[in-house]
Motif scaffolding. Structure first.
Motif, PDB file in Angstrom:
ATOM      1  N   SER A 161     -50.160 -19.704  46.530  1.00 29.86           N
ATOM      2  CA  SER A 161     -50.696 -18.442  46.004  1.00 29.86           C
ATOM      3  C   SER A 161     -50.028 -17.296  46.763  1.00 29.86           C
ATOM      4  CB  SER A 161     -52.210 -18.401  46.188  1.00 29.86           C
ATOM      5  OG  SER A 161     -52.738 -17.158  45.747  1.00 29.86           O
TER       6      SER A 161
ATOM      7  N   ILE B 268     -52.933 -21.763  35.716  1.00 31.87           N
ATOM      8  CA  ILE B 268     -53.171 -21.552  37.144  1.00 31.87           C
ATOM      9  C   ILE B 268     -54.442 -22.264  37.584  1.00 31.87           C
ATOM     10  CG2 ILE B 268     -53.821 -19.804  38.847  1.00 31.87           C
ATOM     11  CD1 ILE B 268     -51.830 -17.923  37.504  1.00 31.87           C
ATOM     12  N   ASP B 269     -55.483 -22.159  36.781  1.00 31.39           N
ATOM     13  CA  ASP B 269     -56.749 -22.840  37.087  1.00 31.39           C
ATOM     14  C   ASP B 269     -56.528 -24.338  37.235  1.00 31.39           C
ATOM     15  OD1 ASP B 269     -59.290 -24.358  36.139  1.00 31.39           O
ATOM     16  OD2 ASP B 269     -60.042 -22.372  36.649  1.00 31.39           O
TER      17      ASP B 269
ATOM     18  N   ILE C 155     -54.529 -25.298  40.453  1.00 36.96           N
ATOM     19  CA  ILE C 155     -55.303 -25.335  41.698  1.00 36.96           C
ATOM     20  C   ILE C 155     -56.197 -26.565  41.752  1.00 36.96           C
ATOM     21  CG2 ILE C 155     -57.041 -24.125  43.077  1.00 36.96           C
ATOM     22  CD1 ILE C 155     -55.946 -21.499  41.927  1.00 36.96           C
TER      23      ILE C 155
ATOM     24  N   TRP D  89     -54.757 -11.467  40.966  1.00 39.00           N
ATOM     25  CA  TRP D  89     -54.465 -12.885  40.742  1.00 39.00           C
ATOM     26  C   TRP D  89     -54.692 -13.690  42.016  1.00 39.00           C
ATOM     27  CZ3 TRP D  89     -54.340 -15.131  36.262  1.00 39.00           C
ATOM     28  CH2 TRP D  89     -53.937 -14.420  35.127  1.00 39.00           C
TER      29      TRP D  89
ATOM     30  N   GLU E  18     -57.426 -16.647  42.598  1.00 37.62           N
ATOM     31  CA  GLU E  18     -56.988 -17.981  43.030  1.00 37.62           C
ATOM     32  C   GLU E  18     -57.697 -18.395  44.315  1.00 37.62           C
ATOM     33  OE1 GLU E  18     -52.536 -17.279  41.113  1.00 37.62           O
ATOM     34  OE2 GLU E  18     -52.796 -17.329  43.297  1.00 37.62           O
TER      35      GLU E  18
END
Length: 231
Positions: free
Chosen positions: A9, A49-50, A53, A72, A76
């Motif tokens: 990130s 992105i979700d 992670i 962002w 995150e």
């Protein structure tokens, strides 16, 4: 295929260091999720992105002046912090400059690249090659911070049923109405016809979960009632 995965990130102003960190991770047989390589044209950005992670073992976050102001990066980090508490995701903060650590990470061990980037990369190699023995210290410290830190952190760690109970017990309808407006941007009485505080509390939590603004909800609860977590 790598047995371990890492998500990096960062703010795009720190992309050069992010790529160097990615190279170090790969040297240690860690598969890397970094958005300049993992996102394709037409991807649903937030969804990818979700998922990125949630599928990783290590969450490496670069802390810098631009990073801490990035929406962002904030989103995150909030997700990663929840996963660290829930399922042991290991958070590895790396400070890029003299920026103060975000609230969630205060008290957590971090690597400091602001004075010696080469030493940080070597330290990261040591951590990742130690069969997780040393890296696990990051995760345990995240959990200890979660148990004993700020009002926001404590609320985020509560089970939904317990949080609903506490909201019903500690907040009046008027206070809930203020929080409702701050979180959802509408008047509570225009949205629902509340009968009891427990009904209002349930609806607030349901909407916050559905709209994925639980972090905002806990922030505003603690702002309006800083004594909320005081026994």
């Amino acid at each position: 295929m790598s047995s371990k995965r890492a998500f990096i990130s960062y703010s795009h102003s720190d992309i050069a260091l992010a790529r160097q960190i990615a190279d170090v991770l790969r040297e240690c047989s860690v598969d890397v999720w970094i958005d300049d390589q993992k996102l394709n044209l037409g991807d649903m950005l937030a969804t990818r992105i979700d998922a990125g992670i949630r599928e990783t073992n290590y969450f490496v976050i670069l802390i810098s002046k631009s990073g801490v102001t990035s929406r962002w990066v904030e989103a995150e980090l909030n997700l990663a912090f929840d996963l660290a508490v829930q399922q042991g995701l290991v958070i590895i903060p790396i400070r890029v400059d003299g920026t103060e650590m975000p609230l969630q990470l205060r008290g957590l061990l971090y690597l400091d690249a602001s004075t010696n980037g080469s030493a940080v990369k070597e330290r990261l190699r040591e951590l990742l090659r130690a069969d997780n023995t040393k890296v696990s210290a990051f995760s345990s410290q995240v959990r200890s911070v979660a148990k004993a830190s700020t009002c926001e952190v404590r609320l985020r760690n509560m089970e939904i049923a317990d949080l609903r109970f506490e909201l019903s017990k500690r907040l009046s309808k008027t206070e809930m109405g203020v929080i409702w407006f701050d979180v959802f941007g509408t008047l509570m009485d225009n949205d629902i016809n509340p009968v009891a505080t427990c009904v209002v509390a349930t609806e607030i939590l349901f909407r916050a979960q559905a709209r994925r603004v639980m972090d905002r909800l806990t922030r505003y609860i603690c702002r309006e009632r800083p004594d909320f977590c005081v026994e």
